[in-house]
Every structure is written in C-alpha cells, then in structure tokens.
Motif scaffolding. Structure first.
Motif, PDB file in Angstrom:
ATOM      1  N   GLU A 167       0.579  -0.402   6.772  1.00 42.82           N
ATOM      2  CA  GLU A 167       0.309  -1.580   5.757  1.00 42.82           C
ATOM      3  C   GLU A 167       0.298  -0.751   4.396  1.00 42.82           C
ATOM      4  O   GLU A 167      -0.588   0.191   3.962  1.00 42.82           O
ATOM      5  N   VAL A 168       1.162  -1.521   3.412  1.00 45.46           N
ATOM      6  CA  VAL A 168       1.399  -0.988   1.953  1.00 45.46           C
ATOM      7  C   VAL A 168       0.893  -2.004   0.986  1.00 45.46           C
ATOM      8  O   VAL A 168       1.243  -2.922   1.230  1.00 45.46           O
ATOM      9  N   SER A 169      -0.055  -1.814   0.161  1.00 41.76           N
ATOM     10  CA  SER A 169      -0.372  -2.757  -0.836  1.00 41.76           C
ATOM     11  C   SER A 169      -0.420  -2.296  -2.078  1.00 41.76           C
ATOM     12  O   SER A 169      -0.945  -1.307  -2.383  1.00 41.76           O
ATOM     13  N   ASN A 170      -0.450  -3.218  -3.038  1.00 42.80           N
ATOM     14  CA  ASN A 170      -0.336  -2.746  -4.396  1.00 42.80           C
ATOM     15  C   ASN A 170      -1.058  -3.747  -5.127  1.00 42.80           C
ATOM     16  O   ASN A 170      -1.135  -5.000  -4.960  1.00 42.80           O
ATOM     17  N   PHE A 171      -1.955  -3.439  -6.507  1.00 40.60           N
ATOM     18  CA  PHE A 171      -2.580  -4.333  -7.233  1.00 40.60           C
ATOM     19  C   PHE A 171      -1.802  -3.827  -8.685  1.00 40.60           C
ATOM     20  O   PHE A 171      -2.119  -2.810  -9.032  1.00 40.60           O
TER      21      PHE A 171
END
Length: 400
Positions: A167-171
């Motif tokens: 799982e890769v997330s960005n803000f």
C-alpha cells in the motif's frame, strides 16, 4: 466637456423623477414603473437612497413630510437587502471560483503524481523483491490525497500465488509505502551469492548448494519448486539462457526473476568467509514478464538486447524520479539507500550482466542444474504440489 454636460443633465433628470416620486407627484402607473426601475437598476436604487438620506440634487432637500415613514423604511430596506444580496453573491462567486480552481488544479496534480507513483512502485517491486512481481492493483486519486494497493505475486511452478500487498499513499508530495506480507511476515529463503573478486573453490562454496540439492532429491516426483541459483561470474542474458538450457529444457523450467550486477551490491557489506550473500531488497534485478515491451510481441527465449534495454530504460526512469524512488524504496527495502543514480550509471557503462536467477518448475527437473559447475549457490524456496499442467480455466476474485 459635451459628454460631461450630458452626464450631468441625465443625472439631474434622474433626480427630478426620483424627487417627484418621493413627493408623491407621480401617477400610480408612473410610480409603479419607477419602482420597477429602482428594483432592477442599482444606479436608480443608489440615487434614491442618497436622496432619502438628505443628499438633495441641485440644492433641493428632502424632509420627512414628503414621504411617509412606512415608505421610507420600505425603500431603505429594499436598498439594504439589495446590497447584502449583491455582496453575498460576489463573495460566494469568489469562493466558488477559488474552490473550483483549487479542486481541478489539485486533481490534476494528484493524477499527474499518481501516474509517476504507480510506475515507480511497480518498478521497485519488480526490481528489488527477488521472486516477486507486481500483480493487480486498485487506486484512489483525490485532490490532495492518493492511494495505491498493489498485489505482490510469487510464482511457484505454473501458479502465481499472492504473497501479500503493498500500500502506497501520498498527501501532496509526502509519500509512504507499507508492505503487508501474508501472515504478517515474509520468509526469506531466496539468497544470492554475489561474485566477488575473491575466487572460491567448489569445495569452499559447497555448503551453499548441498542443502538445496539434498532437499530436492528427497522431495517426491509430483512437486514443483522455486530455486535461487547464483553463478561464479556475471554473464549476458543470452549466455545465461544458453547455460541453463544445457541441463533443463525450456518447457520444464521458467525463469521468474533475474539478479543483475548494478555495481552497488558490495557497498556496506562485508563478505562472510569470502562469500557475500544478498536477499530481497539488497539484490536488484528484474522480472522478465513484468517489463512493458509495448505493443510488439517479445520472445522470452530471444530478443536479448530489447529485453535488457527495456530494463535499463526503466532504471533511467527511476533515476529521473530519484526523490520518489527513495521515498518508496525506504519503506520497501527497509531504509536502505536505493543508490538509483549510481546503479543506472553503472548499467550504462557495463551493460546488463546476470549473476543469478530465480527459477521454478518440476522439482526433479530443477535438480538437474546440480551438474552445472558454475553454480556457486542454490537456495530452495517454496515447494508445492504438482501444478505444471495449467488448467483450461482459472481465476481470482478479490474483495477490494
């Protein structure tokens, strides 16, 4: 001068009409017509409000006797509400326009960043996780936030098994990656011996091969296995395929991953008794089937230059997105520096040279590689029951 005189004359005529209205000198039809004009025209309403406040025209002054209190309050109340509505509409329009620009602007930035993030994530999985390749994916892209869920697949025999998810997330530009292996852990069984300058005899490296050969000899005929093999020297992709083909026919074995010399493997590692062993995250390479060769078909037993050139092109892409590569790589390869620019420069100068591979197929067929003298290490990975004969139909259903 003429325009100014005409403007003054028009203002004077307007004030005279309004004064006549305030004094009650207009007929019912003319008064109704003027009220409609005041309601529709801000200039009329503004002039009328100033006259009510005592700002006469041409020296004229209004008194409370010319218009009843009820009429004055009605006209003032209408003027105030018109001003409030006008100001509210203007404010709402500004806020709406700013919000729309921010939404579409951030959505564009989010989509643009998502494409890079997905490609870098997929490459890093295929290039740093020996025996594992990127599978199906799901994603969410928002104005400021994005998320990618990527399946991690591991081939044992003819079947692709789910080894976990990434799982890769960005803000905005803050990126985090979180591998989630099946059962919460990843068993590392696939190791590679890096060919250092210190030459070792077959007897000195025997302990890196014998356990695997012995275990495979005891496994039953109806099994398939996963095996990591290392060679005493780097070689081209064509040389590798020619070498293994001397022992196992192509239809009895499949290479699921190739270990590539990128020039940075020995940095920060001390050889143990002359042997340098590397595992997932430390060894770099590529999954042959995971590379994007475009619309033109690829010959997996051939097209060597095209296949290696595609790998180098993807390494160049990672080097061009070094910050994003380091951010995702830090979590995927346990805080290690990717050294992506250094690796890409090395590949440009020296080309793609193979020193190890992950192969899979019928256990007894893979055991024939025992006869190859250039193999300095062999590590047995996962073993499964016979699945080499692919079924006519199969599929997978996900809950996400």
């Amino acid at each position: 001068m003429t325009n100014r005189r005409e403007e003054k004359r028009e203002i004077g005529e307007l004030d005279e009409k309004l004064m006549a209205y305030l004094r009650g000198e207009l007929g019912e039809a003319d008064a109704k017509k003027l009220e409609d004009m005041v309601a529709d025209d801000e200039e009329y309403a503004g002039r009328l409000e100033r006259l009510l406040l005592g700002e006469g025209s041409g020296g004229q002054e209004m008194t409370d006797e010319t218009l009843s209190d009820k009429q004055q309050r009605k006209i003032l109340r209408r003027g105030k509400w018109r001003m409030r509505l006008t100001n509210s509409a203007f404010t709402f329009g500004i806020v709406f326009l700013a919000g729309a620009l921010a939404f579409f602007g951030n959505a564009w930035v989010g989509s643009w960043m998502h494409a890079d993030m997905f490609r870098v994530t997929k490459d890093l999985v295929n290039f740093t996780q020996s025996g594992v390749s990127a599978g199906s994916s799901g994603s969410q892209v928002g104005a400021l936030y994005g998320q990618i869920k990527l399946e991690l697949r591991e081939q044992v025999g003819a079947e692709q098994k789910t080894a976990g998810f990434l799982e890769v997330s960005n803000f905005l530009w803050n990126v985090r990656a979180e591998p989630k292996w099946a059962g919460g852990i990843r068993e590392k069984k696939l190791f590679f011996r890096y060919p250092t300058d210190e030459k070792m005899t077959g007897d000195e490296t025997a302990y890196l091969r014998t356990p695997a050969w012995n275990a495979m000899g005891k496994l039953p005929e109806g099994t398939v296995s996963q095996l990591a093999i290392s060679f005493d020297r780097p070689m081209t992709l064509k040389e590798y395929e020619s070498l293994v083909a001397q022992h196992v026919f192509a239809y009895n074995m499949e290479t699921s991953w190739l270990a590539v010399d990128t020039g940075a493997e020995a940095r920060g590692h001390e050889p143990d008794g002359g042997n340098l062993l590397l595992s997932a995250g430390e060894v770099w390479g590529f999954s042959d089937r995971a590379l994007d060769y475009g619309d033109a078909p690829i010959q997996l037993q051939g097209d060597w230059d095209r296949r290696t050139a595609t790998f180098v092109a993807e390494m160049k892409y990672l080097a061009e997105h070094e910050r994003l590569t380091d951010d995702i790589g830090e979590d995927l390869i346990f805080g290690r520096d990717t050294r992506i620019a250094e690796r890409y420069d090395y590949l440009q100068k020296h080309g793609v040279r193979i020193y190890g591979a992950v192969v899979t197929g019928p256990t007894k067929e893979l055991l024939k590689l025992q006869a190859e003298k250039s193999i300095t290490a062999a590590f047995l990975g996962k073993v499964d029951w016979w699945n080499w004969d692919r079924p006519g139909a199969s599929g997978t259903e996900y809950s996400w």
